[in-house]
Design a protein around this motif. Structure first.
Motif, short mmCIF file in Angstrom:
data_model
loop_
_atom_site.label_atom_id
_atom_site.label_comp_id
_atom_site.label_asym_id
_atom_site.label_seq_id
_atom_site.Cartn_x
_atom_site.Cartn_y
_atom_site.Cartn_z
N LEU A 162 -20.61 -25.40 15.82
CA LEU A 162 -19.29 -24.89 15.47
C LEU A 162 -18.95 -25.23 14.02
O LEU A 162 -18.49 -24.37 13.25
N ALA A 163 -19.20 -26.47 13.63
CA ALA A 163 -18.94 -26.89 12.25
C ALA A 163 -19.85 -26.16 11.28
O ALA A 163 -19.41 -25.72 10.21
N LEU A 164 -21.11 -26.02 11.64
CA LEU A 164 -22.10 -25.41 10.75
C LEU A 164 -21.80 -23.94 10.48
O LEU A 164 -21.74 -23.49 9.33
N TRP A 165 -21.62 -23.18 11.55
CA TRP A 165 -21.35 -21.75 11.40
C TRP A 165 -20.00 -21.51 10.71
O TRP A 165 -19.89 -20.65 9.84
N ALA A 166 -19.00 -22.28 11.11
CA ALA A 166 -17.66 -22.10 10.52
C ALA A 166 -17.67 -22.51 9.05
O ALA A 166 -17.03 -21.87 8.21
N GLY A 167 -18.37 -23.59 8.74
CA GLY A 167 -18.43 -24.05 7.36
C GLY A 167 -19.09 -23.04 6.44
O GLY A 167 -18.61 -22.78 5.33
N LEU A 168 -20.19 -22.46 6.92
CA LEU A 168 -20.89 -21.46 6.11
C LEU A 168 -20.03 -20.19 5.96
O LEU A 168 -19.88 -19.65 4.86
N ALA A 169 -19.47 -19.72 7.07
CA ALA A 169 -18.65 -18.51 7.03
C ALA A 169 -17.36 -18.71 6.26
O ALA A 169 -16.82 -17.76 5.67
#
Length: 319
Positions: free
Chosen positions: A176-183
C-alpha cells in the motif's frame, strides 16, 4: 454438494460484498442452496446462519464493508471452538464453505478442511499481503483512497512549504505504501521489506531544499514504525520539523473501485466452482491476469514479496 455457506472474516475490505454476491448467485445458478454466516467465525460457532436468495444480495456490489459483518474470534483457534462450528454447520446442512478474508481467516478454513469439512479461501484484505495471488480484494480501493489523501496533503504542504509524513496501513507488508508513494510522487517511501537509512532520508530532504524544492512527502508503512516516531527521529537528527497525517481506517472504507468489484465477482464465482469440483483447502487468486486456485497452505507458509522494482523506480524518480 447441495448446500454451501459463505462468511467474511478479519478486517473488512471494499469488494467483499461483490464476492458475497458472486458466491450466492453463482451457487444458485448451479442449483445450490447458499447460506450466509454472519459475524465471521464467531457467528459460525453461534449458529448465526441464514439462507440467502438472489434478491438478498441485490444492491450491495457498490457498497464498502461487508453485508455479513466480521468479528475476531479467539475461540475458533481452539479445537473445541472448531468442533462447535462443525456442529453448527451440520445442523444447518452446510457441505462446503467459502471464506473471504486474509491469512488468519485462511488458517481457520484450513483447520475445518483438515477436519473433513471442505473450505475455499477468497483473498479479501487491503494489505495485498496474501502469497499466491498478485492482488487481493480491497487493495485497489484502499490504494486510491491513499492517493487521494496524498494529493490533498500535497496542496497544503506546498502552501506552507513543509515536509509531511503520511502513515498508511498494510500490517507487515509494504504494498500500500509502495504503490501509493510511487503514484503520489512521494520523495521517500519506507516499507517493511527494505531497511531504511535515516541519514539518506535527511540528505534527500536537504538536497531537495537546496535545489529549490519547498515541500516534501514521506510515506511510511505502519509495519516500519508510526509516523510520529519517524517525525521525532528526523527532528532529532536534523532539526527538520515535519507534520504527520495518520490515515487510519478511512483506508478500509468507501465504495469499491471497478477493479475490486470485478475481482470480488471473479474470485467468488471461482470459489463456488472449486467446491462443486469436490476440492477443499484451496485458495483463489490472480496471477498474470488469470484467475487461479492453489493450495491454501501457501498463504501462511510462504512469504509475501513486494515488487522491489517499484521501490527502486520511486527512488530514481524522486531525485
Amino acid at each position: 454438494m447441495k448446500r454451501i455457506g459463505v462468511l467474511t472474516s478479519g478486517g473488512d475490505s471494499p469488494g467483499m460484498n461483490a464476492a458475497v454476491r458472486a458466491v450466492v448467485r453463482k451457487g444458485i445458478y448451479h442449483g445450490l442452496e447458499v447460506a450466509g454466516v454472519y459475524q465471521g467465525y464467531q457467528g459460525l460457532i453461534e449458529g448465526k446462519i441464514k439462507d440467502l436468495e438472489a434478491g438478498d444480495v441485490g444492491d450491495i456490489i457498490q457498497r464498502g464493508g461487508t453485508k455479513l459483518y466480521s468479528a475476531r474470534c479467539p475461540e475458533f483457534k481452539t479445537d473445541a471452538g472448531q468442533e462447535k462450528a462443525i456442529e453448527q454447520m451440520k445442523k444447518h446442512g452446510l457441505e462446503g464453505l467459502v471464506v473471504i478474508g486474509g491469512d488468519g481467516s485462511y488458517q481457520g478454513a484450513m483447520a475445518l478442511t483438515r477436519k473433513g469439512f471442505p473450505c475455499v479461501g477468497v483473498p479479501g484484505t487491503i494489505d495485498n499481503d496474501i502469497p499466491g495471488t498478485d492482488y487481493t480484494i480491497g487493495f485497489d480501493t484502499a490504494l486510491n483512497t491513499v492517493i487521494e489523501a496524498i494529493d490533498k496533503i500535497r496542496d497544503t504542504a506546498t502552501s506552507h512549504e513543509r515536509t509531511f509524513i503520511i502513515e498508511v496501513m498494510g500490517r507487515d507488508a509494504g504494498d500500500l505504501a509502495l504503490w501509493a508513494g510511487l503514484a503520489g510522487g512521494a520523495e521517500t517511501i519506507l516499507i517493511p521489506e527494505e531497511s531504511y537509512d535515516l541519514d539518506e532520508i535527511v540528505d534527500r530532504l536537504k538536497k531537495g531544499k537546496a535545489r529549490g524544492k519547498r515541500h516534501s512527502i514521506i510515506i511510511v508503512a505502519e509495519g516500519v514504525m508510526s509516523g510520529n516516531e519517524l517525525a521525532t527521529l528526523i527532528e532529532e537528527k536534523a532539526g527538520i520539523e515535519t507534520r504527520v497525517s495518520v490515515l487510519g481506517h478511512i483506508q478500509r472504507g468507501g465504495s469499491p473501485t471497478a477493479r475490486d468489484r470485478v475481482l470480488g465477482s471473479l474470485f467468488g464465482a471461482r470459489a463456488v466452482e472449486v467446491l462443486l469440483e469436490g476440492e477443499g483447502g484451496k485458495a483463489i487468486g490472480m496471477r498474470n491476469h488469470l484467475v487461479v486456485d492453489y493450495d491454501m497452505t501457501k498463504a501462511f507458509t510462504e512469504e509475501h514479496d513486494a515488487d522491489m522494482t517499484l521501490y527502486t523506480l520511486s527512488k530514481e524518480l524522486s531525485i
